[in-house]
Scaffold this motif. Sequence first.
Motif, PDB file in Angstrom:
ATOM      1  N   ALA A 188       0.847  -1.189   0.000  1.00  0.00           N
ATOM      2  CA  ALA A 188       0.000   0.000   0.000  1.00  0.00           C
ATOM      3  C   ALA A 188       0.886   1.245   0.000  1.00  0.00           C
ATOM      4  N   GLY A 189       0.397   2.305  -0.588  1.00  0.00           N
ATOM      5  CA  GLY A 189       1.160   3.550  -0.626  1.00  0.00           C
ATOM      6  C   GLY A 189       1.119   4.170  -2.003  1.00  0.00           C
ATOM      7  N   ILE A 190       1.320   5.481  -2.051  1.00  0.00           N
ATOM      8  CA  ILE A 190       1.273   6.189  -3.325  1.00  0.00           C
ATOM      9  C   ILE A 190       2.483   5.815  -4.184  1.00  0.00           C
ATOM     10  N   GLU A 191       2.211   5.511  -5.457  1.00  0.00           N
ATOM     11  CA  GLU A 191       3.273   5.165  -6.400  1.00  0.00           C
ATOM     12  C   GLU A 191       3.082   5.983  -7.679  1.00  0.00           C
ATOM     13  N   PHE A 192       4.103   5.947  -8.528  1.00  0.00           N
ATOM     14  CA  PHE A 192       3.980   6.628  -9.809  1.00  0.00           C
ATOM     15  C   PHE A 192       4.620   5.801 -10.910  1.00  0.00           C
ATOM     16  N   ALA A 193       4.053   5.938 -12.101  1.00  0.00           N
ATOM     17  CA  ALA A 193       4.574   5.247 -13.284  1.00  0.00           C
ATOM     18  C   ALA A 193       5.268   6.265 -14.178  1.00  0.00           C
ATOM     19  N   TYR A 194       6.373   5.842 -14.797  1.00  0.00           N
ATOM     20  CA  TYR A 194       7.133   6.728 -15.682  1.00  0.00           C
ATOM     21  C   TYR A 194       7.867   5.879 -16.711  1.00  0.00           C
ATOM     22  N   LEU A 195       8.415   6.530 -17.702  1.00  0.00           N
ATOM     23  CA  LEU A 195       9.166   5.814 -18.729  1.00  0.00           C
ATOM     24  C   LEU A 195      10.665   5.982 -18.499  1.00  0.00           C
TER      25      LEU A 195
END
Length: 221
Positions: A188-195
């Motif tokens: 659980a927890g805020i995540e981010f997707a990137y290239l």
Amino acid sequence: MAVKSNLVTIKGIKDGLVFLLDDQCEFEELLEELRYKLEHTHQNILTGPIVHVDIKLGSREIGSRQKELLLDTLKQKGNLLIRSIEPPGSKSEPEKKKESIYTVTGMVRSGQVLHHDGNLLFLGDVNPGGTITCTGDIFVLGALRGIAHAGNEGNRNAIIVASYFSPTQLRISDVISRPPDEWEAREAGIEFAYLQEGTMQIDKMSNIGRLRREFNVFKGV
């Protein structure tokens, strides 16, 4: 007073609607016809999935109170998302929106598509079958269980952030990532997707400063 039919013109465009508002009539007349058309006409497009709206005022100058009344009238239709209001001589509103973060609250349900030209902060959940797309970054303060497409006009530096990641599909620019079976097992927890080198990556939000050098970083005292 009879409602005139030529004070408000609603036109469909590729990604939404344009409301062309008469700039010569009294403002109260304009609001009256706008309310009438929202209630009695165009029901096929003013109900259902979210629709983006651009408002064209012509040469009409409006104050903050009139702008508030105009927006309140349009917001009575819950599927209308006001994207821009173009006052006389203003051509910078779209550019400003691309740089700033536009905030929307609600829920994107199955079959609905929410699009924004710029960076988008969505306060709510994106359900399976729901889609969020934008030309900039996407920030979901809620559960992302549907589809998110950031940088959809070719911006490979765009990111997708969510409080809870369980998407059916992530897409940044032209790179598509279908999630693995273990999405539900993620911490659980805020995540981010990137290239990174053309490949979709997921990281914890605490590490976003390494990717976005322009962000201010709090280091404590």
